[in-house]
Motif scaffolding. Structure first.
Motif, PDB file in Angstrom:
ATOM      1  N   TRP A  52       0.838  -1.203   0.000  1.00 60.24           N
ATOM      2  CA  TRP A  52       0.000   0.000   0.000  1.00 60.24           C
ATOM      3  C   TRP A  52       0.877   1.257   0.000  1.00 60.24           C
ATOM      4  N   CYS A  53       1.924   1.267   0.789  1.00 57.38           N
ATOM      5  CA  CYS A  53       2.786   2.447   0.916  1.00 57.38           C
ATOM      6  C   CYS A  53       3.905   2.459  -0.138  1.00 57.38           C
ATOM      7  N   ARG A  54       3.829   1.542  -1.066  1.00 54.66           N
ATOM      8  CA  ARG A  54       4.786   1.468  -2.192  1.00 54.66           C
ATOM      9  C   ARG A  54       6.233   1.366  -1.725  1.00 54.66           C
ATOM     10  N   ILE A  55       6.419   0.509  -0.754  1.00 54.72           N
ATOM     11  CA  ILE A  55       7.750   0.244  -0.226  1.00 54.72           C
ATOM     12  C   ILE A  55       8.098  -1.190  -0.596  1.00 54.72           C
ATOM     13  N   PRO A  56       9.325  -1.406  -1.081  1.00 59.10           N
ATOM     14  CA  PRO A  56       9.689  -2.783  -1.413  1.00 59.10           C
ATOM     15  C   PRO A  56       9.471  -3.708  -0.227  1.00 59.10           C
ATOM     16  N   ASN A  57       9.150  -4.955  -0.510  1.00 61.20           N
ATOM     17  CA  ASN A  57       8.842  -5.899   0.564  1.00 61.20           C
ATOM     18  C   ASN A  57       9.961  -5.910   1.599  1.00 61.20           C
ATOM     19  N   GLY A 132      -3.341  21.415   5.054  1.00 64.72           N
ATOM     20  CA  GLY A 132      -4.450  21.380   4.115  1.00 64.72           C
ATOM     21  C   GLY A 132      -5.373  20.235   4.454  1.00 64.72           C
ATOM     22  N   CYS A 133      -5.870  19.628   3.432  1.00 63.24           N
ATOM     23  CA  CYS A 133      -6.843  18.561   3.629  1.00 63.24           C
ATOM     24  C   CYS A 133      -6.363  17.303   2.902  1.00 63.24           C
ATOM     25  N   ILE A 134      -6.515  16.194   3.522  1.00 56.95           N
ATOM     26  CA  ILE A 134      -6.185  14.936   2.851  1.00 56.95           C
ATOM     27  C   ILE A 134      -7.461  14.106   2.783  1.00 56.95           C
ATOM     28  N   ASP A 135      -7.734  13.573   1.612  1.00 57.64           N
ATOM     29  CA  ASP A 135      -8.971  12.803   1.494  1.00 57.64           C
ATOM     30  C   ASP A 135      -8.680  11.301   1.450  1.00 57.64           C
ATOM     31  N   TRP A 136      -9.743  10.547   1.586  1.00 58.06           N
ATOM     32  CA  TRP A 136      -9.654   9.092   1.706  1.00 58.06           C
ATOM     33  C   TRP A 136      -8.993   8.466   0.483  1.00 58.06           C
ATOM     34  N   LYS A 137      -9.349   8.977  -0.696  1.00 57.44           N
ATOM     35  CA  LYS A 137      -8.792   8.412  -1.933  1.00 57.44           C
ATOM     36  C   LYS A 137      -7.269   8.584  -1.966  1.00 57.44           C
ATOM     37  N   ASP A 138      -6.790   9.776  -1.600  1.00 57.97           N
ATOM     38  CA  ASP A 138      -5.346  10.007  -1.559  1.00 57.97           C
ATOM     39  C   ASP A 138      -4.680   9.093  -0.533  1.00 57.97           C
ATOM     40  N   TRP A 139      -5.332   8.945   0.622  1.00 59.90           N
ATOM     41  CA  TRP A 139      -4.782   8.096   1.664  1.00 59.90           C
ATOM     42  C   TRP A 139      -4.653   6.647   1.183  1.00 59.90           C
ATOM     43  N   CYS A 140      -5.696   6.176   0.503  1.00 57.79           N
ATOM     44  CA  CYS A 140      -5.680   4.792   0.008  1.00 57.79           C
ATOM     45  C   CYS A 140      -4.610   4.589  -1.070  1.00 57.79           C
ATOM     46  N   ASN A 141      -4.210   5.679  -1.737  1.00 62.02           N
ATOM     47  CA  ASN A 141      -3.125   5.605  -2.725  1.00 62.02           C
ATOM     48  C   ASN A 141      -1.792   6.017  -2.144  1.00 62.02           C
ATOM     49  N   PHE A 142      -1.777   6.312  -0.846  1.00 62.66           N
ATOM     50  CA  PHE A 142      -0.590   6.781  -0.139  1.00 62.66           C
ATOM     51  C   PHE A 142       0.030   7.971  -0.860  1.00 62.66           C
ATOM     52  N   GLU A 143      -0.821   8.957  -1.146  1.00 63.62           N
ATOM     53  CA  GLU A 143      -0.381  10.216  -1.751  1.00 63.62           C
ATOM     54  C   GLU A 143      -0.689  11.324  -0.759  1.00 63.62           C
ATOM     55  N   MET A 144       0.341  11.809  -0.088  1.00 57.74           N
ATOM     56  CA  MET A 144       0.138  12.797   0.972  1.00 57.74           C
ATOM     57  C   MET A 144      -0.031  14.209   0.426  1.00 57.74           C
ATOM     58  N   MET A 145       0.636  14.523  -0.682  1.00 60.13           N
ATOM     59  CA  MET A 145       0.550  15.897  -1.221  1.00 60.13           C
ATOM     60  C   MET A 145       0.336  15.861  -2.714  1.00 60.13           C
TER      61      MET A 145
END
Ligand SMILES: [Zn+2]
Length: 145
Positions: A52-57, A132-145
């Motif tokens: 989910w956080c796009r980190i290698p295993n 600012g504001c972070i929405d659920w969709k960004d969170w689920c894609n692990f996109e903070m900004m």
């Protein structure tokens, strides 16, 4: 730090525990290291969270590895802080799932727990996010900004 009340830790304190094996795999005695890093259940959680956080295993061998992981995965700034919070939320969620299994006979799958980790960590992060504001969709894609 030897303070988590696993069945192995309780036995060392001469407390009688009816079931000694890990509640998730029933394979070996429940220790902190097994519960949070060695168990196939925890391994599934870490694989899902890092994907989910796009980190290698990752390979974690201790709770200390998990607690310090955010320092060595190449993240910085707010993303690094978010990842640290997610890892702490995951540790807490594994412990809660273990307790729910023992005391409420409620069994959770890896998928259920990963969903819970995403939700709880989102609520935590959103309430503390000051840029600012972070929405659920960004969170689920692990996109903070
Ligand atoms: Zn296990």
């Amino acid at each position: 730090m030897g303070r988590v009340a696993t069945t192995s830790a309780l036995e060392k304190r001469n407390i009688i525990v009816p079931k000694k094996n890990c509640v998730f795999c029933d394979y070996i005695s429940e220790t902190v290291e097994h519960l949070f890093s060695g168990c196939i259940f925890a391994t599934g959680i870490w694989a899902a969270v890092t994907s989910w956080c796009r980190i290698p295993n990752i390979f974690v061998f201790s709770v200390r590895d998990i607690v310090d992981l955010h320092k060595s995965v190449g993240l910085d700034g707010i993303t690094k802080i978010a990842f640290q919070g997610i890892m702490f939320t995951a540790l807490w969620s594994i412990w809660r799932a273990r307790n729910n299994h023992i005391f409420s006979e409620k069994k959770q799958s890896v998928l259920d727990l990963v969903t819970e980790i995403k939700t709880v960590s989102f609520l935590w992060f959103r309430s503390r996010y000051r840029y600012g504001c972070i929405d659920w969709k960004d969170w689920c894609n692990f996109e903070m900004m």
